[in-house]
Design an enzyme around this catalytic site. Sequence first.
Site, PDB file in Angstrom:
ATOM      1  N   ARG A  90       0.851  -1.202   0.000  1.00  0.00           N
ATOM      2  CA  ARG A  90       0.000   0.000   0.000  1.00  0.00           C
ATOM      3  C   ARG A  90       0.875   1.235   0.000  1.00  0.00           C
ATOM      4  O   ARG A  90       1.930   1.257   0.662  1.00  0.00           O
ATOM      5  CB  ARG A  90      -0.860   0.031   1.263  1.00  0.00           C
ATOM      6  CG  ARG A  90      -1.781  -1.152   1.391  1.00  0.00           C
ATOM      7  CD  ARG A  90      -3.090  -0.873   0.711  1.00  0.00           C
ATOM      8  NE  ARG A  90      -3.866  -2.100   0.567  1.00  0.00           N
ATOM      9  CZ  ARG A  90      -5.052  -2.149  -0.004  1.00  0.00           C
ATOM     10  NH1 ARG A  90      -5.609  -1.045  -0.452  1.00  0.00           N
ATOM     11  NH2 ARG A  90      -5.686  -3.294  -0.130  1.00  0.00           N
ATOM     12  N   HIS A 120      13.273  -3.190  -1.733  1.00  0.00           N
ATOM     13  CA  HIS A 120      12.729  -3.335  -3.084  1.00  0.00           C
ATOM     14  C   HIS A 120      13.567  -4.362  -3.858  1.00  0.00           C
ATOM     15  O   HIS A 120      14.801  -4.332  -3.784  1.00  0.00           O
ATOM     16  CB  HIS A 120      12.759  -1.983  -3.807  1.00  0.00           C
ATOM     17  CG  HIS A 120      12.150  -2.058  -5.167  1.00  0.00           C
ATOM     18  ND1 HIS A 120      10.785  -2.142  -5.363  1.00  0.00           N
ATOM     19  CD2 HIS A 120      12.709  -2.106  -6.406  1.00  0.00           C
ATOM     20  CE1 HIS A 120      10.538  -2.230  -6.662  1.00  0.00           C
ATOM     21  NE2 HIS A 120      11.683  -2.214  -7.313  1.00  0.00           N
ATOM     22  N   GLU A 158      18.025  -9.639   0.041  1.00  0.00           N
ATOM     23  CA  GLU A 158      17.125  -8.786   0.836  1.00  0.00           C
ATOM     24  C   GLU A 158      17.236  -9.165   2.309  1.00  0.00           C
ATOM     25  O   GLU A 158      17.330  -8.303   3.186  1.00  0.00           O
ATOM     26  CB  GLU A 158      15.669  -8.961   0.377  1.00  0.00           C
ATOM     27  CG  GLU A 158      15.381  -8.480  -1.019  1.00  0.00           C
ATOM     28  CD  GLU A 158      13.903  -8.606  -1.373  1.00  0.00           C
ATOM     29  OE1 GLU A 158      13.037  -8.430  -0.505  1.00  0.00           O
ATOM     30  OE2 GLU A 158      13.603  -8.911  -2.551  1.00  0.00           O
TER      31      GLU A 158
HETATM   32  C1  GAR Z   1      10.049  -8.835  -1.365  1.00  0.00           C
HETATM   33  O1  GAR Z   1      10.710  -9.367  -2.485  1.00  0.00           O
HETATM   34  C2  GAR Z   1      10.075  -7.320  -1.414  1.00  0.00           C
HETATM   35  O2  GAR Z   1      11.256  -6.815  -1.938  1.00  0.00           O
HETATM   36  C3  GAR Z   1       8.916  -7.037  -2.321  1.00  0.00           C
HETATM   37  O3  GAR Z   1       7.928  -7.944  -1.927  1.00  0.00           O
HETATM   38  C4  GAR Z   1       8.552  -9.120  -1.435  1.00  0.00           C
HETATM   39  C5  GAR Z   1       7.989  -9.410  -0.068  1.00  0.00           C
HETATM   40  O4  GAR Z   1       8.451 -10.645   0.380  1.00  0.00           O
HETATM   41  N1  GAR Z   1       8.469  -5.696  -2.180  1.00  0.00           N
HETATM   42  C6  GAR Z   1       8.089  -4.960  -3.221  1.00  0.00           C
HETATM   43  O5  GAR Z   1       8.029  -5.374  -4.357  1.00  0.00           O
HETATM   44  C7  GAR Z   1       7.703  -3.521  -2.872  1.00  0.00           C
HETATM   45  N2  GAR Z   1       7.642  -2.739  -4.053  1.00  0.00           N
HETATM   46  P1  GAR Z   1       8.259 -11.081   1.896  1.00  0.00           P
HETATM   47  O6  GAR Z   1       6.784 -10.819   2.244  1.00  0.00           O
HETATM   48  O7  GAR Z   1       8.552 -12.548   1.898  1.00  0.00           O
HETATM   49  O8  GAR Z   1       9.193 -10.287   2.739  1.00  0.00           O
END
Ligand code: GAR
Length: 223
Positions: free
Chosen positions: A95, A113, A178
Amino acid sequence: MGRLLVGVLASGRGSNLQAIIERSLAGKIDVEVAVVVSDVEDAQALERARSAGIPAVHIPPGRFRTKLTPEAEQRYVEVLDEHGVEVVVLAGFMRILHDDFLTRYAGRVVNVHPALLPSFPGLHGQRQALEYGVKWTGATVHFVDAGVDTGPVILQAVVPVMDGDTEETLSARILEQEHRIYPEALQLIAEGRLRVDGRLVTSAGGTDGATKGDAGATGGDGS
Ligand code: GAR
């Protein structure tokens, strides 16, 4: 020095949340997850929080598709404040936050990201990288400003794109990074080492060379 109290906002799987919780519980970072809040009632992130004994709160987002309604956002602020949150950590939170929220937590909202910003902002950073045909992509931890994935960069890690990669295989390789750099960035904040000057983020003593020089650790830069 006390531990930095963070509130994590997550919409889904919560693997980044899990990485932060594990480092925190192991005492490897001076960070404590005070509360986890989700706009999605059955988000796995909430389950992960409960399993770790961390307060987990579902706050419905309201009627908008990509934003929170002002009323919902106010509720988020109340819950974060109730738990003494100092830094808001977005971990797969899908969001967009309004200016009021960002002003309330000015300079204290961070996001991860799955691309090397400013390349491939928005949704599906991994798919965008594959479709563009880049040979290298990665992960970025950044401060959140009013734009979408436009805030000052704290840490990045580089990941190679391999021939035959699918969105799944590439996402998994990026996710590993990440999970490494997000806790590391939070530790830099906890230690009060980051200075932000316009777009430029520097850390007293420098960032960890292992992170900046990650190309070497993940397959070399070809030179
Ligand atoms: C992660 O890869 C994060 O970088 C991405 O969603 C995934 C969440 O994974 N976020 C985005 O794309 C934001 N623009 P998680 O719920 O397993 O942490």
